[in-house]
Write a protein that holds these residues in place. Sequence first.
Motif, PDB file in Angstrom:
ATOM      1  N   VAL A  64       0.820  -1.222   0.000  1.00 43.07           N
ATOM      2  CA  VAL A  64       0.000   0.000   0.000  1.00 43.07           C
ATOM      3  C   VAL A  64       0.853   1.270   0.000  1.00 43.07           C
ATOM      4  O   VAL A  64       0.487   2.265  -0.624  1.00 43.07           O
ATOM      5  CB  VAL A  64      -1.030   0.025   1.158  1.00 43.07           C
ATOM      6  CG1 VAL A  64      -2.140  -0.962   0.901  1.00 43.07           C
ATOM      7  CG2 VAL A  64      -0.396  -0.209   2.498  1.00 43.07           C
ATOM      8  N   ILE A  65       2.014   1.212   0.651  1.00 42.58           N
ATOM      9  CA  ILE A  65       2.899   2.391   0.627  1.00 42.58           C
ATOM     10  C   ILE A  65       3.373   2.636  -0.817  1.00 42.58           C
ATOM     11  O   ILE A  65       3.405   3.766  -1.286  1.00 42.58           O
ATOM     12  CB  ILE A  65       4.099   2.212   1.596  1.00 42.58           C
ATOM     13  CG1 ILE A  65       3.588   2.240   3.046  1.00 42.58           C
ATOM     14  CG2 ILE A  65       5.155   3.291   1.389  1.00 42.58           C
ATOM     15  CD1 ILE A  65       4.591   1.777   4.094  1.00 42.58           C
ATOM     16  N   GLY A  66       3.659   1.551  -1.519  1.00 45.26           N
ATOM     17  CA  GLY A  66       4.067   1.657  -2.927  1.00 45.26           C
ATOM     18  C   GLY A  66       2.966   2.298  -3.770  1.00 45.26           C
ATOM     19  O   GLY A  66       3.235   3.155  -4.626  1.00 45.26           O
ATOM     20  N   LEU A  67       1.713   1.904  -3.520  1.00 48.67           N
ATOM     21  CA  LEU A  67       0.590   2.461  -4.290  1.00 48.67           C
ATOM     22  C   LEU A  67       0.451   3.964  -4.029  1.00 48.67           C
ATOM     23  O   LEU A  67       0.244   4.760  -4.949  1.00 48.67           O
ATOM     24  CB  LEU A  67      -0.720   1.761  -3.888  1.00 48.67           C
ATOM     25  CG  LEU A  67      -0.902   0.322  -4.381  1.00 48.67           C
ATOM     26  CD1 LEU A  67      -2.115  -0.323  -3.716  1.00 48.67           C
ATOM     27  CD2 LEU A  67      -1.051   0.298  -5.903  1.00 48.67           C
ATOM     28  N   ILE A  68       0.582   4.342  -2.752  1.00 51.33           N
ATOM     29  CA  ILE A  68       0.432   5.761  -2.410  1.00 51.33           C
ATOM     30  C   ILE A  68       1.600   6.566  -2.988  1.00 51.33           C
ATOM     31  O   ILE A  68       1.408   7.666  -3.521  1.00 51.33           O
ATOM     32  CB  ILE A  68       0.340   5.940  -0.864  1.00 51.33           C
ATOM     33  CG1 ILE A  68      -1.011   5.416  -0.365  1.00 51.33           C
ATOM     34  CG2 ILE A  68       0.558   7.380  -0.447  1.00 51.33           C
ATOM     35  CD1 ILE A  68      -2.220   6.275  -0.716  1.00 51.33           C
ATOM     36  N   GLU A  69       2.791   5.996  -2.935  1.00 49.61           N
ATOM     37  CA  GLU A  69       3.956   6.711  -3.480  1.00 49.61           C
ATOM     38  C   GLU A  69       3.759   7.001  -4.964  1.00 49.61           C
ATOM     39  O   GLU A  69       4.011   8.107  -5.440  1.00 49.61           O
ATOM     40  CB  GLU A  69       5.232   5.880  -3.255  1.00 49.61           C
ATOM     41  CG  GLU A  69       6.459   6.573  -3.825  1.00 49.61           C
ATOM     42  CD  GLU A  69       7.770   5.959  -3.344  1.00 49.61           C
ATOM     43  OE1 GLU A  69       7.749   4.770  -2.935  1.00 49.61           O
ATOM     44  OE2 GLU A  69       8.791   6.662  -3.388  1.00 49.61           O
ATOM     45  N   GLU A  70       3.265   5.991  -5.673  1.00 48.14           N
ATOM     46  CA  GLU A  70       3.011   6.137  -7.110  1.00 48.14           C
ATOM     47  C   GLU A  70       2.059   7.307  -7.375  1.00 48.14           C
ATOM     48  O   GLU A  70       2.275   8.115  -8.262  1.00 48.14           O
ATOM     49  CB  GLU A  70       2.324   4.851  -7.570  1.00 48.14           C
ATOM     50  CG  GLU A  70       2.869   4.204  -8.822  1.00 48.14           C
ATOM     51  CD  GLU A  70       2.150   2.878  -9.001  1.00 48.14           C
ATOM     52  OE1 GLU A  70       2.692   1.878  -8.493  1.00 48.14           O
ATOM     53  OE2 GLU A  70       1.050   2.851  -9.596  1.00 48.14           O
ATOM     54  N   GLN A  71       0.992   7.388  -6.562  1.00 55.29           N
ATOM     55  CA  GLN A  71      -0.017   8.435  -6.757  1.00 55.29           C
ATOM     56  C   GLN A  71       0.524   9.809  -6.380  1.00 55.29           C
ATOM     57  O   GLN A  71       0.247  10.793  -7.059  1.00 55.29           O
ATOM     58  CB  GLN A  71      -1.255   8.142  -5.896  1.00 55.29           C
ATOM     59  CG  GLN A  71      -2.006   6.900  -6.310  1.00 55.29           C
ATOM     60  CD  GLN A  71      -2.638   7.053  -7.680  1.00 55.29           C
ATOM     61  OE1 GLN A  71      -3.149   8.111  -8.028  1.00 55.29           O
ATOM     62  NE2 GLN A  71      -2.573   6.007  -8.476  1.00 55.29           N
ATOM     63  N   LEU A  72       1.281   9.871  -5.287  1.00 53.44           N
ATOM     64  CA  LEU A  72       1.755  11.175  -4.820  1.00 53.44           C
ATOM     65  C   LEU A  72       2.785  11.767  -5.768  1.00 53.44           C
ATOM     66  O   LEU A  72       2.844  12.980  -5.938  1.00 53.44           O
ATOM     67  CB  LEU A  72       2.386  11.059  -3.424  1.00 53.44           C
ATOM     68  CG  LEU A  72       1.417  10.955  -2.255  1.00 53.44           C
ATOM     69  CD1 LEU A  72       2.184  10.898  -0.942  1.00 53.44           C
ATOM     70  CD2 LEU A  72       0.463  12.140  -2.234  1.00 53.44           C
ATOM     71  N   GLN A  92       2.705   2.735   8.161  1.00 49.96           N
ATOM     72  CA  GLN A  92       2.156   3.478   7.016  1.00 49.96           C
ATOM     73  C   GLN A  92       2.100   4.981   7.329  1.00 49.96           C
ATOM     74  O   GLN A  92       2.340   5.823   6.456  1.00 49.96           O
ATOM     75  CB  GLN A  92       0.766   2.964   6.654  1.00 49.96           C
ATOM     76  CG  GLN A  92       0.762   1.545   6.088  1.00 49.96           C
ATOM     77  CD  GLN A  92      -0.647   1.022   5.809  1.00 49.96           C
ATOM     78  OE1 GLN A  92      -1.594   1.780   5.617  1.00 49.96           O
ATOM     79  NE2 GLN A  92      -0.788  -0.297   5.788  1.00 49.96           N
ATOM     80  N   ALA A  93       1.761   5.314   8.579  1.00 54.12           N
ATOM     81  CA  ALA A  93       1.684   6.732   8.958  1.00 54.12           C
ATOM     82  C   ALA A  93       3.064   7.383   8.853  1.00 54.12           C
ATOM     83  O   ALA A  93       3.200   8.503   8.338  1.00 54.12           O
ATOM     84  CB  ALA A  93       1.141   6.867  10.380  1.00 54.12           C
ATOM     85  N   ASP A  94       4.091   6.682   9.302  1.00 51.38           N
ATOM     86  CA  ASP A  94       5.462   7.204   9.195  1.00 51.38           C
ATOM     87  C   ASP A  94       5.853   7.382   7.736  1.00 51.38           C
ATOM     88  O   ASP A  94       6.437   8.390   7.349  1.00 51.38           O
ATOM     89  CB  ASP A  94       6.453   6.188   9.813  1.00 51.38           C
ATOM     90  CG  ASP A  94       6.670   6.471  11.285  1.00 51.38           C
ATOM     91  OD1 ASP A  94       6.320   7.571  11.736  1.00 51.38           O
ATOM     92  OD2 ASP A  94       7.183   5.562  11.971  1.00 51.38           O
ATOM     93  N   ALA A  95       5.510   6.373   6.932  1.00 46.01           N
ATOM     94  CA  ALA A  95       5.861   6.433   5.509  1.00 46.01           C
ATOM     95  C   ALA A  95       5.141   7.612   4.839  1.00 46.01           C
ATOM     96  O   ALA A  95       5.723   8.306   3.996  1.00 46.01           O
ATOM     97  CB  ALA A  95       5.488   5.120   4.826  1.00 46.01           C
ATOM     98  N   LEU A  96       3.894   7.855   5.239  1.00 49.10           N
ATOM     99  CA  LEU A  96       3.146   8.960   4.631  1.00 49.10           C
ATOM    100  C   LEU A  96       3.828  10.296   4.928  1.00 49.10           C
ATOM    101  O   LEU A  96       3.964  11.144   4.031  1.00 49.10           O
ATOM    102  CB  LEU A  96       1.694   8.970   5.145  1.00 49.10           C
ATOM    103  CG  LEU A  96       0.836  10.118   4.599  1.00 49.10           C
ATOM    104  CD1 LEU A  96       0.714  10.055   3.074  1.00 49.10           C
ATOM    105  CD2 LEU A  96      -0.564  10.104   5.226  1.00 49.10           C
ATOM    106  N   ASP A  97       4.245  10.484   6.159  1.00 53.06           N
ATOM    107  CA  ASP A  97       4.968  11.715   6.519  1.00 53.06           C
ATOM    108  C   ASP A  97       6.163  11.933   5.601  1.00 53.06           C
ATOM    109  O   ASP A  97       6.373  13.018   5.072  1.00 53.06           O
ATOM    110  CB  ASP A  97       5.514  11.562   7.954  1.00 53.06           C
ATOM    111  CG  ASP A  97       4.702  12.370   8.940  1.00 53.06           C
ATOM    112  OD1 ASP A  97       3.705  12.990   8.523  1.00 53.06           O
ATOM    113  OD2 ASP A  97       5.063  12.360  10.138  1.00 53.06           O
TER     114      ASP A  97
END
Length: 225
Positions: A64-72, A92-97
């Motif tokens: 899921v972190i990979g998916l969000i990174e792609e979108q961001l 995931q919260a740390d990765a989002l930051d």
Amino acid sequence: MNIILLGPPGAGKGTQAKILVDGRGMVQLSTGDMLRAARSSGTEMGKRVAAVMDRGELVTDEIVIGLIEEQLTGNTGGSGFIFDGFPRTLAQADALDKLLSKVGQKLDAVIEMRVDDSALVRRITGRFTCSNCGEGYHEDVKKPAKEGVCDACGQSGTFNKRADDNEEALKTRLLAYYKDTSPLIGYYYAKGKLNTIDGLASINEVTASIKGVLDAVSEGIAVEA
Ligand code: AMP
């Protein structure tokens, strides 16, 4: 403004995210929607996560972190990102930051949609969507005006239910929420980002509460600036 909608399955995150997209031009990033899209297009990753999702368990942070990174990295974000169903773990919260700061953005607010567990079963088991346009409905509170015909796109006979919207999978999804996701409430409280609203109110009332939070946060930003 970048926000997280936080709450258990059935809290109304997706419904409110769509209202924010239509009303404010924000961009919804739903990891659940991305994973379902990967499944239905039959990608390798989609095949790998299918059984996990149907049981109501969480897929790995890495996916899921990979998916969000792609979108961001590939998206300007309109007037802001709405994270819906992400983050679900502290990792995931740390990765989002980190990802947000990498693209020169930050998180403005977390909106926790608080709901009573007993309401969730009916909310989840009664919901269905138009398989043509994705419009969401509910057997109790939002039926199509004409039975079997989608109000939004006019197609008939094309409704479906999510495979994980059943009581058995819901038990697992709720357990995952309390075990892995609810620690984020304390995490974001400590960071001064948490806003809690009553998710049991009507759709319009919840929309109004979210507007109240966003107005207060943007006034806060204006004062600081
Ligand atoms: P949702 O549509 O947000 O209810 O997500 C449906 C399912 O996708 C969940 O029950 C998980 O199996 C998976 N999923 C969605 N988002 C995440 C996430 N951030 N972390 C782990 N699994 C997720």
